[in-house]
Write a protein that holds these residues in place. Structure first.
Motif, PDB file in Angstrom:
ATOM      1  N   VAL A 243     -13.348   5.090  -9.583  1.00 27.12           N
ATOM      2  CA  VAL A 243     -14.287   5.607 -10.557  1.00 27.12           C
ATOM      3  C   VAL A 243     -15.520   4.721 -10.695  1.00 27.12           C
ATOM      4  CG1 VAL A 243     -14.479   6.726 -12.797  1.00 27.12           C
ATOM      5  CG2 VAL A 243     -12.272   6.573 -11.737  1.00 27.12           C
ATOM      6  N   VAL A 244     -15.712   4.057 -11.819  1.00 27.17           N
ATOM      7  CA  VAL A 244     -17.006   3.445 -12.116  1.00 27.17           C
ATOM      8  C   VAL A 244     -17.053   1.950 -11.830  1.00 27.17           C
ATOM      9  CG1 VAL A 244     -17.515   5.138 -13.876  1.00 27.17           C
ATOM     10  CG2 VAL A 244     -16.303   3.075 -14.519  1.00 27.17           C
ATOM     11  N   CYS A 245     -16.066   1.388 -11.186  1.00 27.74           N
ATOM     12  CA  CYS A 245     -15.976  -0.068 -11.171  1.00 27.74           C
ATOM     13  C   CYS A 245     -15.469  -0.597  -9.837  1.00 27.74           C
ATOM     14  CB  CYS A 245     -15.022  -0.493 -12.298  1.00 27.74           C
ATOM     15  SG  CYS A 245     -15.038  -2.244 -12.673  1.00 27.74           S
ATOM     16  N   SER A 246     -16.088  -1.647  -9.352  1.00 29.71           N
ATOM     17  CA  SER A 246     -15.454  -2.565  -8.404  1.00 29.71           C
ATOM     18  C   SER A 246     -15.261  -2.062  -6.986  1.00 29.71           C
ATOM     19  CB  SER A 246     -14.085  -3.005  -8.938  1.00 29.71           C
ATOM     20  OG  SER A 246     -13.159  -1.943  -8.950  1.00 29.71           O
ATOM     21  N   CYS A 247     -16.285  -1.541  -6.350  1.00 25.17           N
ATOM     22  CA  CYS A 247     -16.139  -1.176  -4.941  1.00 25.17           C
ATOM     23  C   CYS A 247     -15.781  -2.399  -4.105  1.00 25.17           C
ATOM     24  CB  CYS A 247     -17.399  -0.517  -4.421  1.00 25.17           C
ATOM     25  SG  CYS A 247     -18.820  -1.620  -4.251  1.00 25.17           S
ATOM     26  N   TRP A 248     -16.296  -3.557  -4.476  1.00 28.61           N
ATOM     27  CA  TRP A 248     -16.016  -4.773  -3.711  1.00 28.61           C
ATOM     28  C   TRP A 248     -14.534  -5.142  -3.779  1.00 28.61           C
ATOM     29  CZ3 TRP A 248     -14.019  -8.876  -6.488  1.00 28.61           C
ATOM     30  CH2 TRP A 248     -14.174  -8.816  -7.877  1.00 28.61           C
ATOM     31  N   ALA A 249     -13.912  -4.899  -4.936  1.00 27.47           N
ATOM     32  CA  ALA A 249     -12.484  -5.190  -5.081  1.00 27.47           C
ATOM     33  C   ALA A 249     -11.655  -4.223  -4.261  1.00 27.47           C
ATOM     34  CB  ALA A 249     -12.085  -5.131  -6.553  1.00 27.47           C
ATOM     35  N   PHE A 250     -12.047  -2.938  -4.258  1.00 26.07           N
ATOM     36  CA  PHE A 250     -11.354  -1.949  -3.439  1.00 26.07           C
ATOM     37  C   PHE A 250     -11.431  -2.330  -1.965  1.00 26.07           C
ATOM     38  CE2 PHE A 250     -12.296   1.378  -0.414  1.00 26.07           C
ATOM     39  CZ  PHE A 250     -11.080   2.054  -0.359  1.00 26.07           C
ATOM     40  N   SER A 251     -12.619  -2.675  -1.500  1.00 23.79           N
ATOM     41  CA  SER A 251     -12.810  -3.026  -0.099  1.00 23.79           C
ATOM     42  C   SER A 251     -11.957  -4.225   0.284  1.00 23.79           C
ATOM     43  CB  SER A 251     -14.294  -3.326   0.157  1.00 23.79           C
ATOM     44  OG  SER A 251     -14.517  -3.732   1.487  1.00 23.79           O
ATOM     45  N   THR A 252     -11.921  -5.221  -0.579  1.00 23.34           N
ATOM     46  CA  THR A 252     -11.105  -6.410  -0.336  1.00 23.34           C
ATOM     47  C   THR A 252      -9.634  -6.065  -0.250  1.00 23.34           C
ATOM     48  OG1 THR A 252     -12.696  -7.801  -1.523  1.00 23.34           O
ATOM     49  CG2 THR A 252     -10.460  -8.670  -1.256  1.00 23.34           C
ATOM     50  N   VAL A 253      -9.151  -5.332  -1.232  1.00 18.90           N
ATOM     51  CA  VAL A 253      -7.734  -4.991  -1.302  1.00 18.90           C
ATOM     52  C   VAL A 253      -7.316  -4.126  -0.114  1.00 18.90           C
ATOM     53  CG1 VAL A 253      -6.102  -3.543  -2.577  1.00 18.90           C
ATOM     54  CG2 VAL A 253      -7.375  -5.333  -3.761  1.00 18.90           C
ATOM     55  N   ALA A 254      -8.160  -3.185   0.293  1.00 20.68           N
ATOM     56  CA  ALA A 254      -7.820  -2.333   1.434  1.00 20.68           C
ATOM     57  C   ALA A 254      -7.609  -3.167   2.692  1.00 20.68           C
ATOM     58  CB  ALA A 254      -8.920  -1.306   1.659  1.00 20.68           C
ATOM     59  N   ALA A 255      -8.469  -4.164   2.897  1.00 19.80           N
ATOM     60  CA  ALA A 255      -8.343  -5.019   4.072  1.00 19.80           C
ATOM     61  C   ALA A 255      -7.102  -5.909   3.987  1.00 19.80           C
ATOM     62  CB  ALA A 255      -9.593  -5.868   4.242  1.00 19.80           C
ATOM     63  N   VAL A 256      -6.815  -6.447   2.803  1.00 18.14           N
ATOM     64  CA  VAL A 256      -5.642  -7.309   2.637  1.00 18.14           C
ATOM     65  C   VAL A 256      -4.358  -6.503   2.776  1.00 18.14           C
ATOM     66  CG1 VAL A 256      -4.399  -8.840   1.047  1.00 18.14           C
ATOM     67  CG2 VAL A 256      -6.890  -8.978   1.230  1.00 18.14           C
ATOM     68  N   GLU A 257      -4.322  -5.304   2.206  1.00 21.87           N
ATOM     69  CA  GLU A 257      -3.153  -4.444   2.379  1.00 21.87           C
ATOM     70  C   GLU A 257      -2.898  -4.168   3.855  1.00 21.87           C
ATOM     71  OE1 GLU A 257      -3.227  -1.801  -1.779  1.00 21.87           O
ATOM     72  OE2 GLU A 257      -4.170  -1.015   0.055  1.00 21.87           O
ATOM     73  N   GLY A 258      -3.982  -3.944   4.609  1.00 22.67           N
ATOM     74  CA  GLY A 258      -3.831  -3.629   6.024  1.00 22.67           C
ATOM     75  C   GLY A 258      -3.271  -4.790   6.829  1.00 22.67           C
ATOM     76  N   ILE A 259      -3.843  -5.993   6.684  1.00 23.00           N
ATOM     77  CA  ILE A 259      -3.351  -7.130   7.471  1.00 23.00           C
ATOM     78  C   ILE A 259      -1.944  -7.524   7.032  1.00 23.00           C
ATOM     79  CG2 ILE A 259      -4.362  -8.910   5.981  1.00 23.00           C
ATOM     80  CD1 ILE A 259      -3.936  -8.951   9.839  1.00 23.00           C
ATOM     81  N   ASN A 260      -1.625  -7.356   5.750  1.00 22.54           N
ATOM     82  CA  ASN A 260      -0.283  -7.661   5.286  1.00 22.54           C
ATOM     83  C   ASN A 260       0.735  -6.706   5.902  1.00 22.54           C
ATOM     84  OD1 ASN A 260       1.569  -9.121   3.360  1.00 22.54           O
ATOM     85  ND2 ASN A 260       1.830  -7.031   2.593  1.00 22.54           N
ATOM     86  N   GLN A 261       0.370  -5.433   6.015  1.00 26.15           N
ATOM     87  CA  GLN A 261       1.268  -4.463   6.634  1.00 26.15           C
ATOM     88  C   GLN A 261       1.482  -4.783   8.108  1.00 26.15           C
ATOM     89  OE1 GLN A 261      -0.148  -0.434   6.633  1.00 26.15           O
ATOM     90  NE2 GLN A 261       1.814   0.427   7.276  1.00 26.15           N
ATOM     91  N   ILE A 262       0.411  -5.163   8.794  1.00 24.40           N
ATOM     92  CA  ILE A 262       0.525  -5.501  10.208  1.00 24.40           C
ATOM     93  C   ILE A 262       1.403  -6.739  10.398  1.00 24.40           C
ATOM     94  CG2 ILE A 262      -0.777  -6.354  12.204  1.00 24.40           C
ATOM     95  CD1 ILE A 262      -3.102  -4.547  11.227  1.00 24.40           C
ATOM     96  N   ALA A 263       1.220  -7.734   9.551  1.00 24.08           N
ATOM     97  CA  ALA A 263       1.944  -8.996   9.706  1.00 24.08           C
ATOM     98  C   ALA A 263       3.396  -8.906   9.272  1.00 24.08           C
ATOM     99  CB  ALA A 263       1.233 -10.093   8.922  1.00 24.08           C
ATOM    100  N   THR A 264       3.681  -8.083   8.253  1.00 28.06           N
ATOM    101  CA  THR A 264       5.036  -8.060   7.682  1.00 28.06           C
ATOM    102  C   THR A 264       5.783  -6.759   7.929  1.00 28.06           C
ATOM    103  OG1 THR A 264       4.342  -7.155   5.528  1.00 28.06           O
ATOM    104  CG2 THR A 264       4.206  -9.555   5.821  1.00 28.06           C
ATOM    105  N   GLY A 265       5.052  -5.706   8.271  1.00 30.03           N
ATOM    106  CA  GLY A 265       5.687  -4.404   8.421  1.00 30.03           C
ATOM    107  C   GLY A 265       5.857  -3.660   7.119  1.00 30.03           C
ATOM    108  N   ASN A 266       5.403  -4.239   6.016  1.00 33.71           N
ATOM    109  CA  ASN A 266       5.551  -3.629   4.696  1.00 33.71           C
ATOM    110  C   ASN A 266       4.192  -3.186   4.146  1.00 33.71           C
ATOM    111  OD1 ASN A 266       8.365  -4.254   4.602  1.00 33.71           O
ATOM    112  ND2 ASN A 266       7.844  -6.350   3.993  1.00 33.71           N
ATOM    113  N   LEU A 267       4.137  -1.962   3.674  1.00 34.07           N
ATOM    114  CA  LEU A 267       2.931  -1.469   3.020  1.00 34.07           C
ATOM    115  C   LEU A 267       3.061  -1.723   1.526  1.00 34.07           C
ATOM    116  CD1 LEU A 267       0.251  -0.038   2.861  1.00 34.07           C
ATOM    117  CD2 LEU A 267       1.460   2.154   2.929  1.00 34.07           C
ATOM    118  N   THR A 268       2.259  -2.637   1.013  1.00 32.74           N
ATOM    119  CA  THR A 268       2.319  -3.031  -0.389  1.00 32.74           C
ATOM    120  C   THR A 268       0.968  -2.794  -1.034  1.00 32.74           C
ATOM    121  OG1 THR A 268       3.916  -4.776   0.170  1.00 32.74           O
ATOM    122  CG2 THR A 268       2.840  -4.913  -1.980  1.00 32.74           C
ATOM    123  N   GLU A 269       0.938  -1.966  -2.084  1.00 28.07           N
ATOM    124  CA  GLU A 269      -0.315  -1.722  -2.790  1.00 28.07           C
ATOM    125  C   GLU A 269      -0.618  -2.898  -3.712  1.00 28.07           C
ATOM    126  OE1 GLU A 269      -0.749   2.069  -4.597  1.00 28.07           O
ATOM    127  OE2 GLU A 269       0.158   3.149  -2.924  1.00 28.07           O
TER     128      GLU A 269
END
Length: 355
Positions: free
Chosen positions: A157-183
């Motif tokens: 919604v109205v807040c924090s595109c930079w936080a979304f972008s950061t979290v999306a990238a961290v979620e992705g590398i964490n899934q690749i490294a651990t095999g777990n998708l964690t929001e």
């Protein structure tokens, strides 16, 4: 007696009053763009379309006057959508949930002002990461690299595109490294990463990566849920588990081949200019419309591919799953311009994680 200038409004009021009791309750038979040519032929059909769109998106207005005001904006947006669809050949626009918002309203709510954009116009700090982490190459399905997509498309919604972008990238590398998708928690970044970032007033992804490293990880979204506004920092949430990264890395600016090389390994945090009117109503296809390179929105690049001779980068947005292609947009690559489509090659970074 009403003046001649007030007659159109009175007639429209009458139309709404009459139609409100007679318009069918079932949803409009929306085309892929949300309207048909017949809807543009007369006021009755436009009102019918508007009422059906209201039902489809669950819109509610405080008064008839507000509804009339939104109808005028809706008509203007529909005109823009139809005119652009007549000339754009590789992408199309549609009547999404933002169709009753003027473009200025949309920019102020989802991108911030030009003076204080979501990215603040700041330059990223340099990092001490020694290189790209080794990650498993994902298989490709129709150009979209499925393991790189991360969690569901969120609506911030109205807040924090930079936080979304950061979290999306961290979620992705964490899934690749651990095999777990964690929001993970955007809210923690908004509330607590305040040394250089400014919550809903803007921030940069590199600063957020640095914060996660310095704090030893970031909480799960279920433990630190999103509030749609700035809150009080609560870094210590009991014994809640955190997800860690080891560092982050900047991709050389204006170098599309380096961006694609990094993207073959993991999702990337990227910045684009998203303030063009076509972005508000993007519905599908490979976007190659007009946009500049004044970065104002943080998103995540999650894959790339080609379709009908057009090369594209798949971008995950934060405007909800009803926008674009279920929350994603395909942006043209190989444009011949160093900055890329909407400046996507200008500022790219990604987190690293040791296995």
């Amino acid at each position: 007696m009403a003046s001649p200038s007030s007659l159109p409004k009175l007639l429209l009021l009458a139309c709404f009053t009459i139609l409100s009791s007679s318009i069918r309750s079932s949803a409009h038979d929306f085309s892929i763009v949300g309207y048909s040519p017949d809807d543009l032929t007369c006021i009755d059909k436009l009102i019918n379309l508007f009422e059906s769109w209201i039902d489809k998106h669950g819109k509610k207005y405080k008064s008839l006057e507000e509804k009339l005001h939104r109808f005028e904006i809706f008509k203007d947006n529909l005109k823009h959508i139809d005119e652009r669809n007549k000339v754009a050949s590789n992408y199309w626009l549609g009547l999404n949930e933002f169709a009753d918002m003027s473009h200025d309203e949309f920019k102020n709510m989802y991108l911030g002002s030009r003076q204080i954009s979501c990215l603040k116009g700041m330059s990223p700090i340099k990092n001490s990461s020694t290189g790209m982490s080794r990650a498993c190459l994902s298989r490709s399905t129709g150009g979209r690299k499925e393991p790189l997509l991360g969690s569901r498309t969120k609506d911030l919604v109205v807040c924090s595109c930079w936080a979304f972008s950061t979290v999306a990238a961290v979620e992705g590398i964490n899934q690749i490294a651990t095999g777990n998708l964690t929001e993970l928690s955007e809210q923690e970044l908004i509330d607590c990463d305040t040394t250089y970032n400014n919550g809903c007033n803007g921030g940069l992804m590199d600063y957020a990566f640095a914060y996660i490293v310095s704090k030893g990880g970031i909480h799960k979204e279920e433990d630190y849920p999103y509030l749609m506004e700035e809150g009080t920092c609560e870094e210590n949430r009991g014994e809640s588990e955190v997800v860690t990264i080891s560092g982050y890395h900047d991709v050389p600016a204006n170098d599309e081949q380096s961006l694609l090389k990094a993207l073959a390994n993991q999702p990337l945090s990227v910045a684009i200019e998203a303030s063009g009117r076509d972005f508000q109503f993007y519905s599908g296809g490979v976007f190659d419309g007009h946009c500049g390179t004044e970065l104002d929105h943080g998103v995540a690049a999650v894959g790339y591919g080609s379709s009908k001779g057009l090369d594209y980068i798949i971008v995950k947005n934060s405007w909800g799953p009803k926008w674009g292609e279920k929350g994603f947009i395909r942006m043209k690559r190989n444009t011949g311009k160093p900055a890329g489509m909407c400046g996507i090659n200008k500022m790219t970074s990604f987190p690293t994680k040791n296995k």
